[in-house]
Design an enzyme around this catalytic site. Structure first.
Site, short mmCIF file in Angstrom:
data_model
loop_
_atom_site.label_atom_id
_atom_site.label_comp_id
_atom_site.label_asym_id
_atom_site.label_seq_id
_atom_site.Cartn_x
_atom_site.Cartn_y
_atom_site.Cartn_z
N ARG A 1 0.85 -1.18 0.00
CA ARG A 1 0.00 0.00 0.00
C ARG A 1 0.89 1.24 0.00
O ARG A 1 1.28 1.73 1.05
CB ARG A 1 -0.93 -0.03 1.21
N HIS B 1 -10.03 1.95 1.24
CA HIS B 1 -10.24 1.88 -0.21
C HIS B 1 -11.74 1.86 -0.53
O HIS B 1 -12.50 1.14 0.12
CB HIS B 1 -9.63 0.60 -0.78
N ASN C 1 -9.16 7.28 -4.58
CA ASN C 1 -9.91 6.06 -4.28
C ASN C 1 -9.95 5.77 -2.78
O ASN C 1 -10.47 4.74 -2.36
CB ASN C 1 -9.27 4.87 -5.02
N ASN D 1 -13.86 -0.22 8.78
CA ASN D 1 -13.01 -0.70 7.69
C ASN D 1 -12.53 -2.12 7.92
O ASN D 1 -12.47 -2.93 6.99
CB ASN D 1 -11.81 0.23 7.52
N GLU E 1 -16.71 -6.90 1.56
CA GLU E 1 -15.79 -7.01 0.43
C GLU E 1 -15.31 -8.45 0.24
O GLU E 1 -15.16 -8.92 -0.90
CB GLU E 1 -14.61 -6.07 0.63
#
Length: 255
Positions: free
Chosen positions: A72, A104, A125, A134, A142
């Site tokens: 990252r 993200h 983004n 998150n 996700e």
């Protein structure tokens, strides 16, 4: 030479339109006037006032996921004017003072097996997303997207921020900005010719242990609160029942 130049411009426009279509299953969202940036793995609409994307659209497949471990390395988006986006230094001390991650909108893990995975680390983004959210229900949703894709079923996603209450400000930022109060995510799949979709809204104050399934809403609610049309080219006769219903992908997402 002039004809060649015009031909190249037309070809570039066609390639951009084709890529955008691959990222957005029934047209990219409408209703916002930001700068639209299309890349091979996602399309976003950048908001010059908030400094974050109003929406991001992407397609997850079995070929885009399960790549090697990726780093990252945060960078300002080279396609957006510096005054309209953030840079890495703006996030200084954000984790300590706000309890946020660099979250993200288009997840890196969804594109770890692609050549352009690093573009998911552009700050256009990224948003300051509460770590509990998150690393909790948002991450699990996700993961569920990738479970569907891993089975061979492509998944289209539209995601973005909401601004309904004050969350805070980045302590190290030297540009004006507005941090989201929450986020929406719409997961879409075309299964045996039938459009199926599920939508979710999660607030910044969500707990790490929260079940994302309990955050389900209708696409109609997402559109009302976010001010967008998620699937603008889908025929009204199909769109209406899909967008007012719950649970289109409930079983596929593990709910």
């Amino acid at each position: 030479m002039k004809k060649l130049a015009l031909g190249l411009i037309a070809f570039a426009a066609l390639c951009s339109a084709t890529t955008q279509a691959a990222n957005c299953v029934y047209g990219c969202p409408t209703g916002k006037s930001g700068q639209v940036v299309t890349r091979s793995i996602y399309t976003i609409s950048n908001n010059a006032t908030t400094k974050f994307a109003d929406w991001a659209a992407y397609q997850v497949t079995s070929a885009t996921i399960d790549g090697p471990s990726r780093t990252r390395t945060w960078k300002a988006d080279p396609s957006i004017t510096a005054a309209n986006t953030l840079e890495p230094a703006d996030y200084t001390n954000a984790a300590a003072q706000l309890g946020t991650d660099r979250g993200h909108q288009v997840p890196l893990a969804a594109f770890s097996n692609t050549a352009d995975w690093a573009t998911t680390n552009y700050l256009s983004n990224i948003t300051p997303q509460a770590a509990e959210l998150n690393q909790g229900p948002w991450e699990r949703l996700e993961n569920a997207e990738r479970v569907i894709a891993r089975s061979g079923q492509p998944v289209f996603v539209v995601t973005g921020p909401l601004y309904e209450w004050y969350f805070g400000s980045l302590p190290g930022a030297d540009e004006s900005h507005i941090i989201p109060s929450g986020y929406y995510k719409v997961v879409i799949a075309v299964i045996s010719g039938t459009v199926k979709a599920s939508a979710f809204i999660m607030e910044q104050d969500s707990a790490r242990a929260d079940n994302f399934c309990s955050k389900e809403v209708t696409i109609d609610e997402v559109e009302l609160r976010a001010g967008i049309n998620v699937m603008p080219t889908l025929s009204t006769t199909i769109q209406a029942p899909v967008e007012r219903s719950y649970g289109g992908l409930k079983s596929q997402l593990g709910c």
